[in-house]
Design a protein around this motif. Structure first.
Motif, mmCIF file in Angstrom:
data_model
loop_
_atom_site.group_PDB
_atom_site.id
_atom_site.type_symbol
_atom_site.label_atom_id
_atom_site.label_comp_id
_atom_site.label_asym_id
_atom_site.label_seq_id
_atom_site.Cartn_x
_atom_site.Cartn_y
_atom_site.Cartn_z
ATOM 1 N N MET A 1 0.804 -1.152 -0.032
ATOM 2 C CA MET A 1 -0.015 -0.052 0.065
ATOM 3 C C MET A 1 0.787 1.316 -0.189
ATOM 4 O O MET A 1 2.060 1.205 0.639
ATOM 5 C CB MET A 1 -1.060 0.045 1.379
ATOM 6 N N LYS A 2 0.360 2.408 -0.736
ATOM 7 C CA LYS A 2 1.087 3.514 -0.911
ATOM 8 C C LYS A 2 0.075 4.823 -0.656
ATOM 9 O O LYS A 2 -1.081 4.575 -1.314
ATOM 10 C CB LYS A 2 1.654 3.655 -2.150
ATOM 11 N N LYS A 3 0.502 6.120 -0.094
ATOM 12 C CA LYS A 3 -0.273 7.203 -0.158
ATOM 13 C C LYS A 3 0.175 8.015 -1.378
ATOM 14 O O LYS A 3 1.223 8.195 -1.532
ATOM 15 C CB LYS A 3 0.136 7.524 1.306
ATOM 16 N N CYS A 4 -0.860 8.297 -2.042
ATOM 17 C CA CYS A 4 -0.665 9.230 -3.141
ATOM 18 C C CYS A 4 -0.597 10.868 -2.738
ATOM 19 O O CYS A 4 -1.006 11.221 -1.649
ATOM 20 C CB CYS A 4 -1.927 9.372 -4.065
ATOM 21 N N VAL A 5 0.588 11.440 -3.271
ATOM 22 C CA VAL A 5 0.763 12.672 -2.576
ATOM 23 C C VAL A 5 -0.087 13.881 -2.915
ATOM 24 O O VAL A 5 -0.149 15.034 -2.299
ATOM 25 C CB VAL A 5 2.266 13.239 -2.938
ATOM 26 N N ARG A 6 -1.031 13.602 -4.148
ATOM 27 C CA ARG A 6 -1.857 14.494 -4.603
ATOM 28 C C ARG A 6 -3.164 14.397 -3.701
ATOM 29 O O ARG A 6 -3.899 15.412 -3.114
ATOM 30 C CB ARG A 6 -1.969 14.485 -5.900
ATOM 31 N N CYS A 7 -3.720 13.145 -3.786
ATOM 32 C CA CYS A 7 -5.210 13.031 -3.410
ATOM 33 C C CYS A 7 -5.349 12.539 -1.862
ATOM 34 O O CYS A 7 -6.177 12.656 -1.297
ATOM 35 C CB CYS A 7 -6.011 11.958 -4.095
ATOM 36 N N LYS A 8 -3.980 12.091 -1.341
ATOM 37 C CA LYS A 8 -3.479 11.764 -0.197
ATOM 38 C C LYS A 8 -4.367 10.454 0.407
ATOM 39 O O LYS A 8 -4.634 10.220 1.630
ATOM 40 C CB LYS A 8 -4.229 12.943 1.045
ATOM 41 N N LEU A 10 -4.782 6.156 0.644
ATOM 42 C CA LEU A 10 -3.835 4.995 0.627
ATOM 43 C C LEU A 10 -4.497 3.934 -0.203
ATOM 44 O O LEU A 10 -5.655 3.655 -0.345
ATOM 45 C CB LEU A 10 -3.924 4.406 2.051
ATOM 46 N N LYS A 11 -3.665 3.881 -1.292
ATOM 47 C CA LYS A 11 -3.931 2.761 -2.352
ATOM 48 C C LYS A 11 -2.820 1.737 -2.704
ATOM 49 O O LYS A 11 -1.801 1.689 -2.102
ATOM 50 C CB LYS A 11 -4.092 3.785 -3.659
ATOM 51 N N HIS A 12 -3.606 0.845 -3.347
ATOM 52 C CA HIS A 12 -2.812 -0.403 -3.545
ATOM 53 C C HIS A 12 -1.706 -0.037 -4.498
ATOM 54 O O HIS A 12 -2.034 0.925 -5.336
ATOM 55 C CB HIS A 12 -3.705 -1.517 -4.128
ATOM 56 N N LEU A 13 -0.573 -0.891 -4.423
ATOM 57 C CA LEU A 13 0.647 -0.477 -5.323
ATOM 58 C C LEU A 13 0.230 -0.744 -7.013
ATOM 59 O O LEU A 13 0.823 0.020 -7.873
ATOM 60 C CB LEU A 13 1.773 -1.458 -5.153
ATOM 61 N N THR A 14 -0.811 -1.410 -7.137
ATOM 62 C CA THR A 14 -1.114 -1.565 -8.630
ATOM 63 C C THR A 14 -1.691 -0.439 -9.182
ATOM 64 O O THR A 14 -2.094 -0.163 -10.407
ATOM 65 C CB THR A 14 -2.275 -2.495 -8.974
ATOM 66 N N ALA A 23 12.451 5.831 -4.554
ATOM 67 C CA ALA A 23 13.034 4.787 -3.600
ATOM 68 C C ALA A 23 12.420 3.222 -3.674
ATOM 69 O O ALA A 23 12.877 2.197 -3.475
ATOM 70 C CB ALA A 23 13.146 5.332 -2.421
ATOM 71 N N ASP A 24 10.972 3.447 -3.925
ATOM 72 C CA ASP A 24 10.213 2.331 -3.499
ATOM 73 C C ASP A 24 9.776 1.707 -5.113
ATOM 74 O O ASP A 24 9.319 0.498 -5.256
ATOM 75 C CB ASP A 24 8.817 2.579 -2.905
ATOM 76 N N GLY A 25 10.222 2.257 -6.103
ATOM 77 C CA GLY A 25 10.134 1.799 -7.393
ATOM 78 C C GLY A 25 8.648 2.354 -8.008
ATOM 79 O O GLY A 25 8.219 1.713 -9.284
ATOM 80 N N TYR A 26 7.977 3.137 -7.307
ATOM 81 C CA TYR A 26 6.718 3.516 -7.843
ATOM 82 C C TYR A 26 6.597 5.101 -7.876
ATOM 83 O O TYR A 26 7.261 5.724 -7.090
ATOM 84 C CB TYR A 26 5.721 2.983 -7.180
ATOM 85 N N GLN A 27 5.694 5.649 -8.719
ATOM 86 C CA GLN A 27 5.396 7.346 -8.895
ATOM 87 C C GLN A 27 4.874 7.556 -7.723
ATOM 88 O O GLN A 27 4.278 6.787 -6.904
ATOM 89 C CB GLN A 27 4.217 7.283 -10.032
ATOM 90 N N TYR A 28 5.083 8.908 -7.521
ATOM 91 C CA TYR A 28 4.472 9.543 -6.187
ATOM 92 C C TYR A 28 3.138 9.663 -6.342
ATOM 93 O O TYR A 28 2.442 9.774 -5.237
ATOM 94 C CB TYR A 28 5.210 10.836 -5.916
#
Length: 175
Positions: A1-8, A10-14, A23-28
């Motif tokens: 899971m990761k938090k989007c910097v724009r909409c704030k 928490l979403k799945h990595l997919t 650092a984690d290999g995914y967009q911000y």
């Protein structure tokens, strides 16, 4: 899971595009927010992004043109019927629009009987001579439009046009 910097949220990595630089290999930003951002940028300056896309494509193509040709070839053969059908529909619509534009440009009604149904109408040479001009089918319509609807042509329905051709005048004229 990761938090989007724009909409704030928490979403799945997919929900995030890959990015080797982070650092984690995914967009911000999540895919949804990133798409909105790009649409906003494109709306502000569409020509700039069209040029960027075209230039980047040229650069990639020049590096490996054979890869692009193979991809295009494979895509065409995998979707041949669908592409041909789409092209046929586009061409048909284009021909119908051209024909309607020309008929409208010459009045859109039969000069003899006044019928206005486009399906029944055709272009007629006012003083005859259609054989000498040798413009068949759709070519006559594009020729007329390209030459700004010259004089010497008129709109007749198919019945009036054939009667004029076979008998010299339309039966409506005799009445």
């Amino acid at each position: 899971m990761k938090k989007c910097v724009r909409c704030k949220k928490l979403k799945h990595l997919t929900e995030f595009r890959k990015n080797n630089r982070s650092a984690d290999g995914y967009q911000y930003r999540c895919n949804e927010c990133d798409s909105k951002r790009m649409k906003d940028r494109y709306a502000k300056n569409p020509e700039k992004y069209r040029l960027i896309r075209r230039e980047s494509w040229k650069k990639e193509y020049s590096k490996n043109p054979e890869r692009f040709r193979k991809h295009s070839h494979d895509f065409y053969h995998a979707n041949k019927n669908r592409l041909r059908e789409r092209l046929r529909i586009i061409q048909k619509n284009s021909r119908l629009k051209l024909r309607a534009d020309v008929l409208t440009g010459y009045g859109g009604r039969c000069k003899c009987c006044g019928i206005g149904e486009i399906k029944f109408l055709s272009i007629d040479h006012v003083n005859g001579g259609g054989n000498r001009q040798r413009k068949a089918g759709i070519k006559i319509y594009s020729w007329l439009r390209n030459n700004n609807y010259p004089l010497g042509f008129q709109v007749l329905c198919h019945n009036c046009n054939l009667a004029k051709g076979f008998y010299g005048e339309c039966p409506h004229k005799r009445q």
